[in-house]
Enzyme design. Structure first.
Site, PDB file in Angstrom:
ATOM      1  N   LYS A 138       0.866  -1.199   0.000  1.00  0.00           N
ATOM      2  CA  LYS A 138       0.000   0.000   0.000  1.00  0.00           C
ATOM      3  C   LYS A 138       0.893   1.236   0.000  1.00  0.00           C
ATOM      4  O   LYS A 138       1.995   1.217   0.597  1.00  0.00           O
ATOM      5  CB  LYS A 138      -0.866  -0.039   1.259  1.00  0.00           C
ATOM      6  N   SER A 140      -9.478   1.433   3.504  1.00  0.00           N
ATOM      7  CA  SER A 140      -8.751   2.299   2.618  1.00  0.00           C
ATOM      8  C   SER A 140      -7.700   1.598   1.763  1.00  0.00           C
ATOM      9  O   SER A 140      -7.104   2.208   0.880  1.00  0.00           O
ATOM     10  CB  SER A 140      -8.057   3.395   3.427  1.00  0.00           C
ATOM     11  N   SER A 146      -9.470  -1.080   7.569  1.00  0.00           N
ATOM     12  CA  SER A 146      -8.960  -0.736   6.240  1.00  0.00           C
ATOM     13  C   SER A 146      -8.308  -1.868   5.470  1.00  0.00           C
ATOM     14  O   SER A 146      -7.974  -1.695   4.307  1.00  0.00           O
ATOM     15  CB  SER A 146      -7.949   0.414   6.346  1.00  0.00           C
TER      16      SER A 146
END
Lengths: 550, 152
Positions: A107, A184, A208
């Site tokens: 990420k 997210s 997330s």
């Protein structure tokens, strides 16, 4: 280790991997990327495939599916170099890492030396870290190949990966209708689901990783707080953030978790515990007739809410039956302060976030307002107004309010007390912590009602971007209830895909363990995964979807 | 086989509540909720000064002010619901490590990042220093000095 950084939009670098057919890739390439991490490792170790073959196939698929917006940066040249080094290690009989030659992604809020780390924000659109996050380095040290940095909600704030500066991430199960990938860490979830890599890192602060894993139909593994080092993770909420991961199977997730976990002296909130060895326990229990004999699974009554979709209720009950068939005792438990999870989370997360994001002021790094030289307050103010999007600024403002002198005692301290009550609910049911982390779950004692909790990962399947709006609709908020409380208590959780909703989007169920109790939850997850037999996304399905819509 | 089916039936029946136990809609604040702290224009200005998310010399438009008030009010109303719970004898939990031991490092120097690595990402550096504009009070003082000179 210095990487070459290639922006995803530049086709020039990707041409070095050979001709790319936009939509219909070779069967051989598709067969490679559709393997699980363990399967591709076996082929690499057996010499059936080279790391360059595998990496090339992944890069081709990344290019072919760039409409998903899963990646912000694709490190094609560096990845191929790492692949060549991996192949050389095997040829020369040198030490092979546990993930040698396997492409993974991270990420874009994990620092990677020499590679853009944007956190999905204009604020860091040019930021190149001078060091690499510990969890990323641990993957690289075991020979994994970093294929790119994945898209995300800006600064990890959001539940659908729609607030990224680089356009929203689309769910690979139906990107034409623009279903969200969850957030997210939507880019990482999408990348694993769409077979663009074999595993990916994400960060879980309030769901997330688990939320996008459920929405994208992959396994999401969140170790307990402190199990994985936060050194190099751009902090959102320092007492909640947990580096976590995505994988195509529970077995893959266990291996990745074993690699990235363990104490790190560079992170003062890192637990003084050795790395996990969940893989070994899974191997030992895989073929047992009743692998869950002696395990108690709690069904928390407060997670049966009105907003829970009927499809989720059905798969939840089905999974409880599967666990019972495997020898577990399934019982109802209660977590009476569950409703407080959301107000508590918003207060604590927004407050910690306001503090952590105060470092972005246009001076040391990040976006700096051009031509603002007359006062430092103006430089800070304009840089931050231009660098952060509206949702981020709204959250910073509320967090600032809760931390302000006149409100600190009333709101922030009150939320911290609520956090204690929520955590105590979990500890009363699950016990305080696992005494030993690397063996079968402790035998049941009177101080523990259940070893693992089982409940949905979200209230419903993925919505479309227009249905999701800004994530403050009742449906979106309802999903947050399933994820936030676990972070407040610092517990581990794993989500596995179990079925599909009426809108053909995946459903995921999560298992929650006690503090440092990753083993038991993973054992249960493996049983549910075997029974659910959830199908992997195929690129033919993806192409079919394109055909019907075009 | 029958025993197995019957046990499955018992599992799903006994471990799950008969129906939903509550609704999330009940904790989502509504605009009509008037109890508790009211976010005013002064609150917004105070927060803007503390969080520095805009040019401090620029006044907010009426629309921006209203939007900020609404957004802040939403979060305040959400969190205020925690007041309903009796927490007088509850110790706050700020960190999961506050009752355990955190590992500390000794107070000794270690390898640090080279200076050029540290400053590379800044657009405002000079000879290894970050160069910031003057503080706001500095400008105000200069203007006052100028005014005093003009008067004298």
């Amino acid at each position: 280790m210095l990487f070459c950084c290639l922006r995803f939009k530049l086709r020039v670098g990707l041409q070095s991997v050979g001709p790319v057919r936009r939509r219909f890739l070779s069967a051989e390439s598709t067969a490679i990327v559709s393997l699980t991490l363990h399967e591709v490792l076996a082929k690499l170790n057996h010499g059936d495939l080279s790391a360059v073959d595998v990496t090339t196939a992944c890069l081709q698929h990344i290019e072919a599916q760039k409409r998903l917006n899963a990646f912000i940066t694709v490190t094609a040249d560096a990845a191929l170099q790492q692949a060549r080094e991996s192949d050389n290690r095997r040829k020369q009989g040198k030490r092979i890492g546990r993930l040698d030659g396997v492409p993974v992604a991270a990420k874009d809020n994990f620092s990677t030396k020499g590679v853009l780390t944007s956190c999905g924000s204009k604020m860091l659109e040019e930021y190149i870290p001078p060091y690499t996050a510990t969890v990323v380095q641990r993957l690289l040290d075991e020979g994994a190949i970093l294929i790119g940095k994945t898209n995300m909600d800006e600064f990890a704030l959001g539940g659908a990966s729609t607030t990224s500066y680089y356009d929203p991430v689309l769910n690979p199960w139906n990107e034409i209708a623009k279903f969200v990938a969850g957030g997210s860490s939507g880019g990482s979830a999408c990348a694993v689901a769409a077979h663009l890599c074999f595993g990916a890192l994400g960060s879980d602060t309030g769901g997330s990783v688990r939320n996008p894993a459920a929405l994208c139909g992959v396994v999401g593994f969140m170790p307990c707080y402190g199990r994985t080092s936060r050194h190099g993770l751009v902090a959102l909420a320092s007492s909640l953030d947990c580096p976590a991961l995505f994988a195509k199977s529970v077995r893959d997730a266990a291996l990745l978790a074993d690699v990235i976990s363990g104490h790190d002296p560079l992170d003062s909130t890192s637990a003084r515990r050795p790395p996990l060895r969940v893989s070994r326990i899974l191997e030992e229990t895989r073929d047992l007739a009743k692998p869950l004999e002696g395990i108690k699974i709690g069904i928390p009554r407060e997670y049966y809410i009105e907003e829970l979709s009927l499809e989720y209720l059905e798969v939840w009950r089905q999974a409880a039956d599967w666990a019972a068939d495997a020898g577990a005792e399934v019982l109802e438990v209660s977590l009476p302060h569950t409703w407080m999870g959301l107000p508590c989370y918003y207060a604590i997360c927004n407050a910690e976030m306001a503090s952590n994001l105060a470092k972005f002021d246009g001076l040391q790094y990040g976006h700096s307002a051009a031509g603002v030289d007359h006062s430092i307050d103006a430089l800070y103010g304009v840089s931050r107004a231009e660098g952060f999007q509206l949702t981020t600024r709204n959250r910073i403002r509320s967090g600032t309010l809760f931390l302000s002198e006149r409100m600190y005692g009333e709101y922030y301290t009150m939320a911290a007390k609520a956090r204690r009550l929520i955590a105590q609910d979990f500890y009363a049911v699950l016990g305080n912590e696992a005494q030993a982390t690397n063996r079968k779950p402790c035998s049941h004692t009177s101080s523990r009602l259940a070893d693992v909790l089982l409940y949905p990962t979200a209230a419903g399947p993925a919505l479309t971007i227009s249905e999701y709006e800004h994530g403050l609709t009742p449906e979106a908020i309802a999903s947050d209830i399933y994820d936030c409380p676990v972070n407040l208590a610092g517990l581990p959780a794993i989500t596995v895909p179990v079925g599909f909703a009426k809108n053909s989007m995946p459903l995921g169920l999560q298992l929650v363990g006690c503090r440092f109790g990753e083993v038991a939850m993973t054992e249960v997850a493996q049983v549910i995964e075997n029974q659910a037999n959830f199908p992997k996304l195929t690129s033919e399905e993806n192409s079919e979807c394109n055909k019907t819509q075009s | 086989m029958l025993g197995c089916c019957f046990r499955r039936f018992l599992t799903s029946r006994s471990a799950f509540p008969a129906g939903p136990t509550w609704s999330v809609a009940k904790i989502i604040p509504k605009e009509s909720d008037n109890d508790g702290l009211s976010v005013t224009k002064e609150t917004v200005e105070h927060v803007e000064r503390l969080s520095l998310l805009k040019d401090p010399d620029t006044k907010l438009s009426r629309e921006e002010e209203t939007t900020r008030i609404d957004s802040l009010q939403f979060f305040v109303r959400f969190v205020e619901q925690l007041k309903e719970v009796d927490n007088e004898n509850v110790e706050p939990l700020y960190s999961l490590w506050q009752e355990g031991s955190i590992s500390l490092v000794g107070d000794e120097s270690r390898d640090a990042l080279p200076l050029e690595d540290v400053t590379r990402n800044s657009k405002r550096t000079e000879k290894g220093y970050f160069v910031a504009p003057p503080p706001t009070w500095h400008q105000a003082r200069k203007e006052k000095e100028k005014q005093d000179l003009d008067v004298s």
